[in-house]
Enzyme design. Structure first.
Site, PDB file in Angstrom:
ATOM      1  CE1 TYR A   3      33.336 -23.068 -30.387  1.00 61.07           C
ATOM      2  CE2 TYR A   3      31.448 -23.805 -31.674  1.00 61.07           C
ATOM      3  CZ  TYR A   3      32.575 -23.018 -31.538  1.00 61.07           C
ATOM      4  OH  TYR A   3      32.926 -22.158 -32.571  1.00 61.07           O
ATOM      5  CB  SER A  41      29.415 -20.743 -33.798  1.00 64.57           C
ATOM      6  OG  SER A  41      29.247 -21.947 -34.526  1.00 64.57           O
TER       7      SER A  41
END
Ligand SMILES: NC(=O)c1ccc[n+]([C@@H]2O[C@H](COP(=O)([O-])OP(=O)(O)OC[C@H]3O[C@@H](n4cnc5c(N)ncnc54)[C@H](O)[C@@H]3O)[C@@H](O)[C@H]2O)c1
Length: 256
Positions: free
Chosen positions: A154, A141
């Protein structure tokens, strides 16, 4: 003339939005598909079959090494080979740093990071034992590089994924196994689509972070996955392709 055997691609989190779009791309490229996911979605499995691929769905929790091993045994029993392995299963939640519980923290690491380790190591062991080469693709990401509020575990798990890609690439290169990551931005799909439903006020902020001026679609991600699946990427290993509409540079230049 003997027909050339079809390549086989495995996608974890394969019935999720980015996983499914990536699997669809692989089917368009002529691969048969293994979808591994903790939840079932028969409609998506059937939709891929209708496109002419052999599709095997395996229900497995990627954070459970035993479940991953059992699932991979099925892959080799059914197809006798694997060519591409995309580690993609992931979770996220929005919680202030001070309020994350240890359980929530560990859950992120178990699925988003340890899950990639389990699948990568188990697949690579089988490739090395058989003398096979293969391509491993990680869904990272843009926040692997950019700290972002409310999603601390995350971000940390994705930073770990990025380092895992490089360490695995280094040690697996002598066996002809490549490991690369793709770092999407803010995608109107899956985790972020649910986030936008829960917090519609985030949309404006997200849009301000995307220099290309439109929110990313799952197909934008799948197009880059297609490149990593193709022979055109054969000389790439240990790298990330950031395909984020410019989020990383947008965040870097945002007024403080
Ligand atoms: N949506 C975005 O904006 C975005 C941006 C960058 C990166 N990503 C990454 O893309 C990947 C896919 O996310 P998505 O947005 O398609 O979300 P999604 O929820 O649609 O897909 C995730 C899938 O992973 C599966 N999964 C969750 N825990 C699992 C487990 N323990 N074992 C096996 N499967 C499990 C879920 O069932 C789901 O099908 C994730 O790694 C995510 O971090 C998403």
């Amino acid at each position: 003339m003997q027909e050339e055997a079809r390549r086989v691609g495995l996608v974890t989190g394969g019935v999720g939005d980015l996983g499914y779009a990536s699997a669809k791309k692989m089917v368009e490229m002529g691969l048969d598909i293994v979808l591994m996911d903790i939840r079932e979605d028969n409609q998506r499995v059937e939709a891929l079959r209708e496109r002419g691929a052999r599709v095997l769905f395996l229900q497995a929790d990627v954070s459970d090494r035993g479940a991953v091993q059992t699932a991979l045994e099925r892959v080799w029993a059914e197809f006798g080979r694997l060519d591409v392995c995309m580690c993609n299963a992931g979770i996220s939640m929005n919680v202030p740093f001070l309020e994350y519980t240890v359980e929530e923290w560990n859950q992120h690491m178990d699925v988003n990071l340890n899950g990639y380790f389990h699948v990568t190591q188990e697949v690579a062991k089988r490739w090395v034992a058989a003398g096979d080469k293969g391509k491993i693709i990680f869904t990272g990401s843009w926040v692997q590089d950019v700290p972002y509020k409310l999603i601390a575990p995350y971000c940390v798990s994705k930073a770990g994924v990025w380092m895992l890609a490089r360490c695995a690439a280094l040690e697996l290169a002598p066996y002809g196994i490549t490991v690369n990551a793709i770092a999407p931005g803010i995608v109107e799909a899956g985790l972020t689509a649910r986030e936008l439903k829960d917090f519609p006020e985030f949309r404006e902020e997200f849009m301000s972070l995307i220099p290309l001026g439109r929110i990313q679609q799952a197909e934008d991600v799948a197009d880059v996955v297609g490149f990593l699946v193709s022979e055109a990427s054969d000389y790439l290993t240990g790298t990330t392709i950031t395909c984020d509409g410019g989020c990383v540079v947008g965040a870097a230049s945002a007024p403080k």
